[in-house]
Design an enzyme around this catalytic site. Structure first.
Site, PDB file in Angstrom:
ATOM      1  N   ASP A 154      17.143 -73.686  -9.516  1.00  0.00           N
ATOM      2  CA  ASP A 154      15.997 -74.353  -8.893  1.00  0.00           C
ATOM      3  C   ASP A 154      16.271 -75.843  -9.029  1.00  0.00           C
ATOM      4  OD1 ASP A 154      13.539 -75.681  -8.478  1.00  0.00           O
ATOM      5  OD2 ASP A 154      12.402 -73.917  -9.137  1.00  0.00           O
TER       6      ASP A 154
ATOM      7  N   ASN B 272      21.896 -78.649  -0.228  1.00  0.00           N
ATOM      8  CA  ASN B 272      21.260 -78.175   1.011  1.00  0.00           C
ATOM      9  C   ASN B 272      19.800 -77.797   0.787  1.00  0.00           C
ATOM     10  OD1 ASN B 272      21.057 -76.453   3.605  1.00  0.00           O
ATOM     11  ND2 ASN B 272      20.736 -74.978   1.966  1.00  0.00           N
ATOM     12  N   ALA B 273      19.430 -77.405  -0.443  1.00  0.00           N
ATOM     13  CA  ALA B 273      18.057 -76.947  -0.705  1.00  0.00           C
ATOM     14  C   ALA B 273      17.070 -78.013  -0.247  1.00  0.00           C
ATOM     15  CB  ALA B 273      17.873 -76.676  -2.195  1.00  0.00           C
ATOM     16  N   GLY B 274      16.030 -77.582   0.414  1.00  0.00           N
ATOM     17  CA  GLY B 274      15.044 -78.559   0.857  1.00  0.00           C
ATOM     18  C   GLY B 274      13.855 -77.870   1.498  1.00  0.00           C
TER      19      GLY B 274
ATOM     20  N   SER C 140      18.787 -85.032   7.666  1.00  0.00           N
ATOM     21  CA  SER C 140      18.009 -84.507   8.794  1.00  0.00           C
ATOM     22  C   SER C 140      17.912 -85.556   9.891  1.00  0.00           C
ATOM     23  CB  SER C 140      16.591 -84.176   8.306  1.00  0.00           C
ATOM     24  OG  SER C 140      15.733 -83.927   9.401  1.00  0.00           O
TER      25      SER C 140
ATOM     26  N   TYR D 157       7.982 -86.140   4.773  1.00  0.00           N
ATOM     27  CA  TYR D 157       9.300 -85.502   4.929  1.00  0.00           C
ATOM     28  C   TYR D 157      10.343 -86.545   5.331  1.00  0.00           C
ATOM     29  CZ  TYR D 157      12.976 -82.388   6.663  1.00  0.00           C
ATOM     30  OH  TYR D 157      14.180 -81.764   6.880  1.00  0.00           O
TER      31      TYR D 157
ATOM     32  N   LYS E 287      13.934 -87.810   3.507  1.00  0.00           N
ATOM     33  CA  LYS E 287      15.268 -87.761   4.117  1.00  0.00           C
ATOM     34  C   LYS E 287      15.848 -89.169   4.288  1.00  0.00           C
ATOM     35  CE  LYS E 287      15.773 -83.258   4.320  1.00  0.00           C
ATOM     36  NZ  LYS E 287      16.808 -82.553   3.549  1.00  0.00           N
TER      37      LYS E 287
HETATM   38  P1  NDP Z   1      15.413 -72.554   4.933  1.00  0.00           P
HETATM   39  O1  NDP Z   1      13.951 -72.637   4.628  1.00  0.00           O
HETATM   40  O2  NDP Z   1      15.933 -71.326   5.581  1.00  0.00           O
HETATM   41  O3  NDP Z   1      16.259 -72.852   3.616  1.00  0.00           O
HETATM   42  C1  NDP Z   1      15.821 -73.730   2.648  1.00  0.00           C
HETATM   43  C2  NDP Z   1      16.484 -73.343   1.352  1.00  0.00           C
HETATM   44  O4  NDP Z   1      16.116 -74.291   0.335  1.00  0.00           O
HETATM   45  C3  NDP Z   1      16.040 -71.966   0.864  1.00  0.00           C
HETATM   46  O5  NDP Z   1      17.166 -71.305   0.342  1.00  0.00           O
HETATM   47  C4  NDP Z   1      15.062 -72.313  -0.243  1.00  0.00           C
HETATM   48  O6  NDP Z   1      14.991 -71.354  -1.274  1.00  0.00           O
HETATM   49  C5  NDP Z   1      15.722 -73.553  -0.802  1.00  0.00           C
HETATM   50  N1  NDP Z   1      14.856 -74.276  -1.706  1.00  0.00           N
HETATM   51  C6  NDP Z   1      13.641 -74.834  -1.467  1.00  0.00           C
HETATM   52  N2  NDP Z   1      13.169 -75.379  -2.600  1.00  0.00           N
HETATM   53  C7  NDP Z   1      14.102 -75.161  -3.566  1.00  0.00           C
HETATM   54  C8  NDP Z   1      14.205 -75.483  -4.939  1.00  0.00           C
HETATM   55  N3  NDP Z   1      13.220 -76.117  -5.591  1.00  0.00           N
HETATM   56  N4  NDP Z   1      15.319 -75.125  -5.615  1.00  0.00           N
HETATM   57  C9  NDP Z   1      16.325 -74.455  -4.990  1.00  0.00           C
HETATM   58  N5  NDP Z   1      16.275 -74.102  -3.695  1.00  0.00           N
HETATM   59  C10 NDP Z   1      15.175 -74.462  -3.008  1.00  0.00           C
HETATM   60  O7  NDP Z   1      15.700 -73.831   5.852  1.00  0.00           O
HETATM   61  P2  NDP Z   1      17.048 -74.508   6.400  1.00  0.00           P
HETATM   62  O8  NDP Z   1      18.216 -73.693   6.110  1.00  0.00           O
HETATM   63  O9  NDP Z   1      16.749 -74.875   7.793  1.00  0.00           O
HETATM   64  O10 NDP Z   1      17.034 -75.869   5.535  1.00  0.00           O
HETATM   65  C11 NDP Z   1      18.104 -76.272   4.736  1.00  0.00           C
HETATM   66  C12 NDP Z   1      18.122 -77.794   4.674  1.00  0.00           C
HETATM   67  O11 NDP Z   1      18.258 -78.311   5.995  1.00  0.00           O
HETATM   68  C13 NDP Z   1      16.880 -78.450   4.082  1.00  0.00           C
HETATM   69  O12 NDP Z   1      17.276 -79.508   3.263  1.00  0.00           O
HETATM   70  C14 NDP Z   1      16.145 -78.986   5.329  1.00  0.00           C
HETATM   71  O13 NDP Z   1      15.370 -80.133   5.015  1.00  0.00           O
HETATM   72  C15 NDP Z   1      17.313 -79.341   6.210  1.00  0.00           C
HETATM   73  N6  NDP Z   1      17.035 -79.413   7.642  1.00  0.00           N
HETATM   74  C16 NDP Z   1      16.537 -78.346   8.343  1.00  0.00           C
HETATM   75  C17 NDP Z   1      16.317 -78.449   9.707  1.00  0.00           C
HETATM   76  C18 NDP Z   1      15.785 -77.332  10.539  1.00  0.00           C
HETATM   77  O14 NDP Z   1      15.249 -77.597  11.633  1.00  0.00           O
HETATM   78  N7  NDP Z   1      15.919 -76.077  10.136  1.00  0.00           N
HETATM   79  C19 NDP Z   1      16.590 -79.699  10.421  1.00  0.00           C
HETATM   80  C20 NDP Z   1      17.143 -80.751   9.602  1.00  0.00           C
HETATM   81  C21 NDP Z   1      17.350 -80.597   8.269  1.00  0.00           C
HETATM   82  P3  NDP Z   1      13.782 -70.292  -1.435  1.00  0.00           P
HETATM   83  O15 NDP Z   1      14.130 -69.152  -0.533  1.00  0.00           O
HETATM   84  O16 NDP Z   1      13.781 -69.940  -2.878  1.00  0.00           O
HETATM   85  O17 NDP Z   1      12.538 -71.014  -1.023  1.00  0.00           O
END
Ligand code: NDP
Length: 279
Positions: A58, A85-87, A136, A149, A153
């Site tokens: 986490d 990548n987490a976000g 992003s 947000y 970023k």
């Molecule tokens: P998802 O929601 O599919 O993936 C996000 C991931 O981040 C999940 O695995 C989630 O885990 C994890 N996460 C969130 N909080 C935590 C934490 N505290 N510790 C560890 N893991 C955590 O979205 P995306 O794949 O689209 O997003 C990935 C990244 O890309 C992010 O940083 C997002 O800001 C960025 N992004 C996304 C865009 C989009 O349109 N999709 C556009 C631009 C950037 P869990 O399942 O446990 O919640």
């Protein structure tokens, strides 16, 4: 511990979306992968394999970060790349957004990424490694109702761009991946859920409804896919250029051109016209 000849990458937020797709792509390219997720059972269906280590991590829990980095080095003997990548996202009116919500988002998107980067650095420096951070399009052009947000970023952008200077002497490369909107991950759904918890204050209702309707419309651009982003992350981890930014998706290509290649006035006029504001 035996050091393998294969490069090793640790990826945060691999339970879904870009993180998950990136785990698969690095493995297909012959890397050892440390797939980290808040819930390690996110990978429970994956057969055990020599090139895969699944760890709970986490990004808001420094102990879990240290434990995952230690386990990665213990298992593979080296760490060549960390992908932050987490976000999470947030769509909200700033006036009614509780500061606890603001801080939580910074904890995940900014401070968590910093703690992960710091924990990995000594190991990356030992192998001329690389830091790849997922930013992003909202860190290039802030979108309406995304002040918090976007702020996270932009912080990611500023931190990463500065960090790359001090890491040149340590032999560690630093890269930013800047995806535009990708609808196929959990991001939009998750952001919608979190945002519903923030009330829309009186006076903003029509504006809020209008902006949300705009986001729901079909994009005029060719949006990136999850695999486009994974490909960009792997490219950022492996290219032999000093290029910092890897933009993914036509929407973000347009934003980046407007922001970075036009005058401040032209950018400002374009940004206001795009959001439907009159200035
Ligand atoms: P998802 O929601 O599919 O993936 C996000 C991931 O981040 C999940 O695995 C989630 O885990 C994890 N996460 C969130 N909080 C935590 C934490 N505290 N510790 C560890 N893991 C955590 O979205 P995306 O794949 O689209 O997003 C990935 C990244 O890309 C992010 O940083 C997002 O800001 C960025 N992004 C996304 C865009 C989009 O349109 N999709 C556009 C631009 C950037 P869990 O399942 O446990 O919640």
């Amino acid at each position: 511990m035996t050091e393998t000849s294969r490069s090793t990458v640790l990826i945060t937020g691999s339970s879904s979306g870009f993180g998950r797709a990136t785990v698969h792509l690095f493995r297909a390219r012959g890397w050892n992968v440390v797939a980290t997720a808040r819930r390690a059972d996110a990978w429970a269906d994956e057969p055990p394999a020599e090139d895969l280590l699944v760890c709970s991590l986490d990004v808001t829990d420094a102990g879990s970060i240290d434990a995952a980095v230690t386990a990665a080095v213990a298992r593979f003997g080296r760490l060549d790349c960390v992908v932050s990548n987490a976000g999470a996202g947030l769509l909200s009116v700033f006036e009614s957004t509780p500061m606890t919500t603001v801080r939580d988002l910074f904890d995940t998107n900014v401070f968590g990424m910093m703690v992960v980067t710091r924990a990995a650095l000594p190991h990356l420096a030992a192998h001329g490694g690389r830091v790849v951070t997922v930013a992003s399009g909202s860190g290039i052009v802030p979108e309406p109702l995304m002040s918090v947000y976007s702020a996270t970023k932009f912080a990611v952008e500023g931190f990463t761009e500065s960090l790359r200077h001090e890491l040149i002497g340590r032999g560690v490369g630093v890269k930013l991946v800047e995806p535009g909107l990708v609808r196929e991950t959990n991001f939009v759904q998750r952001t919608t859920e979190t945002s519903l918890a923030v009330p829309v204050p009186p006076g903003y209702e029509d504006y809020f409804a209008q902006v949300v309707a705009g986001y729901q419309q079909e994009s005029p651009y060719r949006l990136a896919t999850e695999s486009d982003v994974a490909e960009a992350i792997v490219t950022a981890a492996t290219d032999d250029t000093s290029r910092l930014r890897h933009v993914v998706g036509e929407d973000t290509e347009v934003s980046a051109r407007q922001r970075r290649e036009t005058s401040e006035k032209d950018y400002n006029d374009w940004a206001l016209a795009r959001s439907g504001a009159t200035g």
